[in-house]
Motif scaffolding. Structure first.
Motif, PDB file in Angstrom:
ATOM      1  N   THR A  18     -74.363 105.014  -0.687  1.00 23.59           N
ATOM      2  CA  THR A  18     -73.604 103.759  -0.714  1.00 23.59           C
ATOM      3  C   THR A  18     -73.235 103.330   0.705  1.00 23.59           C
ATOM      4  N   PHE A  91     -70.528 105.319  -7.797  1.00 22.05           N
ATOM      5  CA  PHE A  91     -70.215 105.238  -9.232  1.00 22.05           C
ATOM      6  C   PHE A  91     -69.967 106.658  -9.729  1.00 22.05           C
ATOM      7  N   TRP A  92     -68.749 106.929 -10.113  1.00 22.51           N
ATOM      8  CA  TRP A  92     -68.397 108.263 -10.597  1.00 22.51           C
ATOM      9  C   TRP A  92     -67.792 108.142 -11.991  1.00 22.51           C
ATOM     10  N   LEU A  94     -68.440 106.741 -14.682  1.00 20.66           N
ATOM     11  CA  LEU A  94     -68.414 105.364 -15.198  1.00 20.66           C
ATOM     12  C   LEU A  94     -67.466 104.437 -14.442  1.00 20.66           C
ATOM     13  N   THR A 135     -71.643  99.433  -4.323  1.00 28.26           N
ATOM     14  CA  THR A 135     -71.689 100.713  -5.037  1.00 28.26           C
ATOM     15  C   THR A 135     -73.133 101.103  -5.333  1.00 28.26           C
ATOM     16  N   THR A 136     -73.366 102.402  -5.491  1.00 25.81           N
ATOM     17  CA  THR A 136     -74.672 102.852  -5.989  1.00 25.81           C
ATOM     18  C   THR A 136     -74.424 103.715  -7.222  1.00 25.81           C
ATOM     19  N   ARG A 137     -75.386 103.637  -8.151  1.00 19.29           N
ATOM     20  CA  ARG A 137     -75.213 104.323  -9.443  1.00 19.29           C
ATOM     21  C   ARG A 137     -76.417 105.202  -9.765  1.00 19.29           C
ATOM     22  N   ASP A 140     -78.791 103.087 -14.651  1.00 18.42           N
ATOM     23  CA  ASP A 140     -78.895 101.631 -14.526  1.00 18.42           C
ATOM     24  C   ASP A 140     -77.995 100.984 -15.576  1.00 18.42           C
ATOM     25  N   PHE A 141     -76.874 100.459 -15.133  1.00 18.07           N
ATOM     26  CA  PHE A 141     -75.895  99.894 -16.059  1.00 18.07           C
ATOM     27  C   PHE A 141     -76.020  98.380 -16.196  1.00 18.07           C
ATOM     28  N   GLU A 150     -69.636 100.344 -17.960  1.00 20.61           N
ATOM     29  CA  GLU A 150     -69.343 100.290 -16.520  1.00 20.61           C
ATOM     30  C   GLU A 150     -67.902  99.822 -16.326  1.00 20.61           C
ATOM     31  N   THR A 172     -75.106  96.261  -5.743  1.00 17.37           N
ATOM     32  CA  THR A 172     -75.330  97.592  -6.283  1.00 17.37           C
ATOM     33  C   THR A 172     -76.807  97.999  -6.250  1.00 17.37           C
ATOM     34  N   GLN A 174     -79.014 100.618  -8.422  1.00 16.43           N
ATOM     35  CA  GLN A 174     -78.832 101.367  -9.671  1.00 16.43           C
ATOM     36  C   GLN A 174     -80.052 102.203 -10.032  1.00 16.43           C
TER      37      GLN A 174
END
Ligand SMILES: Cc1cc2nc3c(=O)[nH]c(=O)nc-3n(C[C@H](O)[C@H](O)[C@H](O)COP(=O)(O)O)c2cc1C
Length: 201
Positions: A18, A91-92, A94, A135-137, A140-141, A150, A172, A174
């Motif tokens: 991120t 992203f932690w 959710l 943010t990075t996840r 894939d939300f 999310e 983001t 994802q």
């Protein structure tokens, strides 16, 4: 152009995906606004205490005595005065890491970042016109079936309404922990998007 406040909640520091996204955005934004000052608040360095009973009691006592210039309120005053705000966090579970939640609790102070009008309605008191969440996840939300799960970006978007910040934006990358995806391509696309967003932020 007023200053930009950068809230860094990238717990993994140099290993974070991120953080480079945020750094690229800030670099491009600074090029566009060479006169503007970027102030970074590194939440891993800050180590703000959660609102344990004694912390909350101290804060309530000072607030009731009208001592809003006490250092305990400094993060809230800084947030309320910023012209632009960028928050970067992974992203932690959710949402985002607890250090960011602690910070948000610390800056949510009545009569500094938000308040109430004569009719009792909530009014935002922050000066910022725009807040960007980077943010990075792992997953894939953006997929409709799970987008409701999310809770990080959505919480920040709602808080922007409470703080009176009219524009909430989210950048983001994802699906970075999904073995079916090409991480390099996803990150390259996000970097490109960061550069574009910096043009108009
Ligand atoms: C403690 C922790 C919790 C996580 N929780 C989720 C999660 O709920 N959903 C998900 O898709 N990815 C989750 N991930 C994966 C991260 O969102 C993903 O790897 C992200 O790119 C990490 O960002 P960073 O490199 O900036 O630390 C989690 C990672 C960690 C370390």
């Amino acid at each position: 152009m007023e200053g930009l406040l950068f809230i860094n909640a990238c717990v993994r520091g140099p290993r974070s995906r991120t953080l480079p996204l945020a750094r690229r955005f800030l670099e491009m934004w600074q090029q566009k606004h060479p006169e503007a000052v970027i102030t970074e608040r590194d939440l891993c360095r800050d180590r703000l205490l959660p609102q344990y009973p004694e912390v909350l009691e101290e804060r309530d006592t000072l607030w009731s005595a009208g001592k809003l210039d006490d250092p305990i309120f400094a993060p809230a005053i800084q947030f309320a005065a910023a012209g632009r705000i960028v928050i970067a966090a992974p992203f932690w579970d959710l949402s985002f890491p607890a250090i960011l939640k602690i910070y948000l609790e610390r800056i949510s102070v009545t009569n500094i970042t938000f308040g109430y009008d004569d009719l009792g309605r909530s009014v935002g008191l922050c000066r910022a016109e725009k807040l960007l969440f980077i943010t990075t996840r792992g997953g894939d939300f953006s997929i409709p079936e799970i987008s409701w799960m999310e809770m990080g970006a959505r919480q920040l978007e709602a808080l922007c309404v409470m703080y009176g910040i009219p524009s909430f934006q989210c950048l983001t990358a994802q699906g970075l922990d999904d073995i079916r995806n090409d991480k390099t391509t996803i990150m390259a696309q996000a970097i490109e998007q960061a550069e574009k967003m910096a043009e108009t932020f």
